[in-house]
Write an enzyme that holds these catalytic residues in place. Structure first.
Site, PDB file in Angstrom:
ATOM      1  N   LYS A  83     -86.822 -13.158  47.934  1.00  0.00           N
ATOM      2  CA  LYS A  83     -86.754 -14.394  48.736  1.00  0.00           C
ATOM      3  C   LYS A  83     -87.994 -14.421  49.633  1.00  0.00           C
ATOM      4  O   LYS A  83     -88.023 -13.821  50.699  1.00  0.00           O
ATOM      5  CB  LYS A  83     -85.470 -14.349  49.573  1.00  0.00           C
ATOM      6  CG  LYS A  83     -84.905 -15.681  49.974  1.00  0.00           C
ATOM      7  CD  LYS A  83     -85.812 -16.602  50.726  1.00  0.00           C
ATOM      8  CE  LYS A  83     -85.832 -16.338  52.209  1.00  0.00           C
ATOM      9  NZ  LYS A  83     -86.822 -17.227  52.905  1.00  0.00           N
ATOM     10  N   GLU A  95     -88.988  -3.669  57.979  1.00  0.00           N
ATOM     11  CA  GLU A  95     -90.380  -3.580  58.459  1.00  0.00           C
ATOM     12  C   GLU A  95     -90.526  -4.709  59.469  1.00  0.00           C
ATOM     13  O   GLU A  95     -90.655  -5.872  59.091  1.00  0.00           O
ATOM     14  CB  GLU A  95     -91.358  -3.792  57.301  1.00  0.00           C
ATOM     15  CG  GLU A  95     -91.335  -2.705  56.252  1.00  0.00           C
ATOM     16  CD  GLU A  95     -91.974  -1.412  56.716  1.00  0.00           C
ATOM     17  OE1 GLU A  95     -92.665  -1.406  57.749  1.00  0.00           O
ATOM     18  OE2 GLU A  95     -91.738  -0.390  56.053  1.00  0.00           O
ATOM     19  N   CYS A 142     -98.863  -7.680  61.504  1.00  0.00           N
ATOM     20  CA  CYS A 142     -97.876  -6.849  62.213  1.00  0.00           C
ATOM     21  C   CYS A 142     -98.545  -5.675  62.916  1.00  0.00           C
ATOM     22  O   CYS A 142     -98.099  -5.232  63.965  1.00  0.00           O
ATOM     23  CB  CYS A 142     -96.814  -6.358  61.248  1.00  0.00           C
ATOM     24  SG  CYS A 142     -97.510  -5.499  59.836  1.00  0.00           S
ATOM     25  N   GLU A 164     -94.618  -9.455  70.940  1.00  0.00           N
ATOM     26  CA  GLU A 164     -95.543  -9.742  69.854  1.00  0.00           C
ATOM     27  C   GLU A 164     -95.879 -11.237  69.884  1.00  0.00           C
ATOM     28  O   GLU A 164     -95.004 -12.065  69.652  1.00  0.00           O
ATOM     29  CB  GLU A 164     -94.840  -9.381  68.537  1.00  0.00           C
ATOM     30  CG  GLU A 164     -95.735  -9.405  67.347  1.00  0.00           C
ATOM     31  CD  GLU A 164     -94.956  -9.155  66.062  1.00  0.00           C
ATOM     32  OE1 GLU A 164     -93.862  -9.730  65.887  1.00  0.00           O
ATOM     33  OE2 GLU A 164     -95.452  -8.404  65.216  1.00  0.00           O
TER      34      GLU A 164
HETATM   35  P1  NAD Z   1     -89.164 -14.151  60.114  1.00  0.00           P
HETATM   36  O1  NAD Z   1     -88.300 -13.051  60.578  1.00  0.00           O
HETATM   37  O2  NAD Z   1     -89.049 -15.466  60.790  1.00  0.00           O
HETATM   38  O3  NAD Z   1     -88.931 -14.452  58.578  1.00  0.00           O
HETATM   39  C1  NAD Z   1     -89.108 -13.469  57.595  1.00  0.00           C
HETATM   40  C2  NAD Z   1     -88.249 -13.813  56.406  1.00  0.00           C
HETATM   41  O4  NAD Z   1     -86.883 -13.756  56.788  1.00  0.00           O
HETATM   42  C3  NAD Z   1     -88.462 -15.205  55.826  1.00  0.00           C
HETATM   43  O5  NAD Z   1     -88.411 -15.125  54.417  1.00  0.00           O
HETATM   44  C4  NAD Z   1     -87.273 -15.982  56.367  1.00  0.00           C
HETATM   45  O6  NAD Z   1     -86.900 -17.067  55.556  1.00  0.00           O
HETATM   46  C5  NAD Z   1     -86.198 -14.918  56.353  1.00  0.00           C
HETATM   47  N1  NAD Z   1     -85.061 -15.162  57.250  1.00  0.00           N
HETATM   48  C6  NAD Z   1     -85.025 -15.913  58.378  1.00  0.00           C
HETATM   49  N2  NAD Z   1     -83.780 -15.898  58.903  1.00  0.00           N
HETATM   50  C7  NAD Z   1     -83.025 -15.118  58.107  1.00  0.00           C
HETATM   51  C8  NAD Z   1     -81.665 -14.684  58.136  1.00  0.00           C
HETATM   52  N3  NAD Z   1     -80.829 -15.068  59.095  1.00  0.00           N
HETATM   53  N4  NAD Z   1     -81.226 -13.878  57.156  1.00  0.00           N
HETATM   54  C9  NAD Z   1     -82.054 -13.456  56.183  1.00  0.00           C
HETATM   55  N5  NAD Z   1     -83.358 -13.840  56.095  1.00  0.00           N
HETATM   56  C10 NAD Z   1     -83.833 -14.644  57.058  1.00  0.00           C
HETATM   57  O7  NAD Z   1     -90.653 -13.593  60.184  1.00  0.00           O
HETATM   58  P2  NAD Z   1     -91.992 -14.385  59.898  1.00  0.00           P
HETATM   59  O8  NAD Z   1     -92.225 -15.284  61.064  1.00  0.00           O
HETATM   60  O9  NAD Z   1     -91.979 -14.943  58.519  1.00  0.00           O
HETATM   61  O10 NAD Z   1     -93.049 -13.181  59.897  1.00  0.00           O
HETATM   62  C11 NAD Z   1     -93.625 -12.685  61.029  1.00  0.00           C
HETATM   63  C12 NAD Z   1     -92.991 -11.367  61.426  1.00  0.00           C
HETATM   64  O11 NAD Z   1     -93.082 -10.421  60.352  1.00  0.00           O
HETATM   65  C13 NAD Z   1     -93.708 -10.700  62.577  1.00  0.00           C
HETATM   66  O12 NAD Z   1     -92.789 -10.252  63.531  1.00  0.00           O
HETATM   67  C14 NAD Z   1     -94.424  -9.520  61.928  1.00  0.00           C
HETATM   68  O13 NAD Z   1     -94.690  -8.450  62.786  1.00  0.00           O
HETATM   69  C15 NAD Z   1     -93.485  -9.148  60.846  1.00  0.00           C
HETATM   70  N6  NAD Z   1     -94.184  -8.372  59.814  1.00  0.00           N
HETATM   71  C16 NAD Z   1     -93.999  -7.008  59.781  1.00  0.00           C
HETATM   72  C17 NAD Z   1     -94.681  -6.240  58.833  1.00  0.00           C
HETATM   73  C18 NAD Z   1     -94.521  -4.738  58.772  1.00  0.00           C
HETATM   74  O14 NAD Z   1     -95.008  -4.134  57.821  1.00  0.00           O
HETATM   75  N7  NAD Z   1     -93.865  -4.103  59.727  1.00  0.00           N
HETATM   76  C19 NAD Z   1     -95.531  -6.863  57.927  1.00  0.00           C
HETATM   77  C20 NAD Z   1     -95.689  -8.241  57.986  1.00  0.00           C
HETATM   78  C21 NAD Z   1     -95.003  -8.980  58.939  1.00  0.00           C
END
Ligand code: NAD
Length: 489
Positions: A175, A250, A284, A385
């Site tokens: 997803k 992550e 991230c 962040e």
């Molecule tokens: P997000 O948490 O808003 O969304 C990530 C994913 O989760 C999307 O596919 C979204 O549709 C899904 N999602 C949202 N609500 C959900 C729920 N209730 N249940 C299941 N899935 C759900 O994050 P984002 O804004 O897309 O990405 C940015 C974040 O990702 C930042 O905090 C960044 O640090 C983190 N990130 C971490 C790493 C790592 O390796 N640690 C790498 C890349 C990004």
């Protein structure tokens, strides 16, 4: 404009509801694709397909070397299509084409690494303490895996999940972020072309609330692997308790970049810019907290501000662009709000802090690279962040102070230390509570080394052999080679 579909049980399908979502280019807000907007119905179908493909047994029982070859084939196909994939990523995410090409090459390497690793673990024979017995430990696939990815590294993050899950013999439902699904769709086509059997890889598109949440809740899913924000991670972990599925998270980071007075000044300066402003700070592991020794603080800040003002914003397809737009208007507003918070908290705004004025950038979600000085650990801009091009700078005097400041957030993803004193560097690296520490560098990661966070930056590891182990269960098989009655009852 592209018209895309989802991939469930080996078929390319529309959403059951018929709903679609428009995907836009963050550089100019032009429509680039229409994709199905899946919901619970589509997610249930995908889970069923993955469940059947796993339970039926053919995929998980084929020789690991055969699975490995399939994963290697995917690596080859990605390499064949690097340019097309990279252009799609730049169109969808706004990052520069050079970055996207690097991402795609890294992604091919991830598939190649796990393809090679697929048949390397032959289990372990245990020295059993019981006479006339044999004891061995084997690793088996976990089962059906839900894999949820973010928008900042759309395909890279997906590859860290798909490649090891396939190599280990799992089936899966991917997803991607609803904002940036295009390269994940394209790679699913390559997975089909490579000959992965139907039902093994399924692709569901849609909002997190209507698709991802169900993957985390479902009793038919055995593992949920998520990359994204901390609040979503919390929801996923709670939902995953429904059947105590395995959880890999992550999450975010607020990564310190420590520069000592004896560091190579010019290199540390140059890399401090790259650490935080790469991909407009939407990384991230961005080095968003710079800690600079008192003795060089003022000169370092002066040079940093000068260089930051020269960063060229623009289209990811323009060779001279150094940084593209942010991903969306909502995200732009969030970043803008952090600048207001920083000013209110008493930090000094040295440069940036607003949307650029250039005419050609008005249609995109651009934000100027921003630097705050006089920051301290009590400030939200230091603790939270921002996920944008915002650098906070703190000063320190002693090594101990640097370590205390560096560790003083809820996060523990990555950090860096700059010094020519290698003993000091190693001491500091040992004290940092983070999953990755760079010495005299920032950002390198590769398929062979594990990636993941301490503290609230997550649970589990991706990449490296640890990334493959996440997708396995450990089984102990004990055999009595001379069975006889016990006569206890
Ligand atoms: P997000 O948490 O808003 O969304 C990530 C994913 O989760 C999307 O596919 C979204 O549709 C899904 N999602 C949202 N609500 C959900 C729920 N209730 N249940 C299941 N899935 C759900 O994050 P984002 O804004 O897309 O990405 C940015 C974040 O990702 C930042 O905090 C960044 O640090 C983190 N990130 C971490 C790493 C790592 O390796 N640690 C790498 C890349 C990004």
């Amino acid at each position: 404009m592209r018209i895309e579909k989802m991939y469930i049980n080996g078929e390319w399908v529309e959403a059951a509801s018929g709903n679609t979502r428009t995907i836009i280019n963050p550089f100019n807000q032009e429509t680039i694709a229409q994709v199905p907007e899946g919901d619970e119905t589509d997610t249930v179908s995908a889970i069923q397909a993955a469940r059947e493909a796993f339970d039926e047994g053919e995929w998980r029982n084929i020789p690991a070397s055969t699975r490995g070859k399939l994963v290697l084939k995917i690596a080859e196909l990605i390499e064949r299509d690097v340019q097309e994939l990279a252009e799609l990523e730049t169109l969808d995410s706004g990052k520069t084409l050079t970055e996207s090409i690097d991402d795609m090459n890294d992604i091919a390497e991830v598939f190649r690494y796990y393809g090679g690793l697929a048949d390397k673990d032959g289990g372990e024979v245990i020295a059993s303490p019981i006479p006339d017995s044999r004891s061995k430990v084997v690793r088996e696939p976990v089962g059906v895996c839900g894999q949820i990815t973010p928008w900042n590294y759309p395909l890279l993050q997906a590859s860290w999940k798909i490649a090891p899950a396939l190599a280990a013999g799992n089936t899966m439902i991917i997803k991607p972020s609803e904002i940036t699904p295009l390269t994940t769709i394209k790679v699913t086509e390559l997975i089909e072309e490579a000959g992965v059997p139907k039902g093994v890889v399924n692709l569901v598109l849609g909002s997190g609330a209507k698709t991802g949440q169900l993957l985390a809740e479902s009793h038919e899913v055995d593992l949920i692997s998520f990359t994204g924000g901390i609040e979503t991670g919390r929801k996923i972990m709670t939902a995953a308790s429904s059947n105590f599925k395995k959880v890999a998270l992550e999450l975010g980071g607020k990564n310190p970049n420590i520069v000592f007075e004896d560091a190579d000044f010019d290199t540390a300066l140059d890399q401090a810019l790259n650490a935080v402003f790469f991909h407009a700070g939407q990384v991230c592991s961005a080095g968003a907290r710079l800690l600079v020794h008192d003795a060089i603080h003022d000169r370092f800040v002066e040079e940093l501000v000068k260089r930051t003002k020269q960063i060229k914003l623009g289209s990811g397809f323009d060779d001279t662009t150094q940084s593209g737009p942010l991903i969306s208007n909502d995200h732009l507003k969030k970043v803008e709000n952090y600048v207001a918070i920083g000013i209110k908290e008493g930090a000094s705004l040295m440069t940036g802090g607003k949307r650029p004025e250039a005419e050609e950038l008005q249609a995109g979600f651009f934000f100027e690279p921003t630097i705050f000085t006089e920051c301290d650990s009590s400030m939200r801009i230091v603790q939270e962040e921002t996920f944008g091009p915002i650098l906070t700078i703190e000063r320190f005097d002693t090594e101990e102070q640097a370590v205390t400041l560096a560790n003083d957030t809820i996060y523990g993803l990555a950090g860096a230390v700059w010094t020519t004193n290698i003993r000091k560097a190693e001491r500091v690296a040992g004290e940092l509570r983070m999953g990755t520490v760079w010495i005299n560098d920032f950002h390198p990661y590769f398929a062979q080394a594990p990636w993941g966070g301490y503290k609230s930056s997550g649970i589990g590891r991706e990449l490296g052999k640890q990334g493959l182990e996440e997708y396995t269960e450990v089984k102990h098989i004990y055999e009595n080679t001379n069975p006889s009655p016990l006569h206890w009852f």
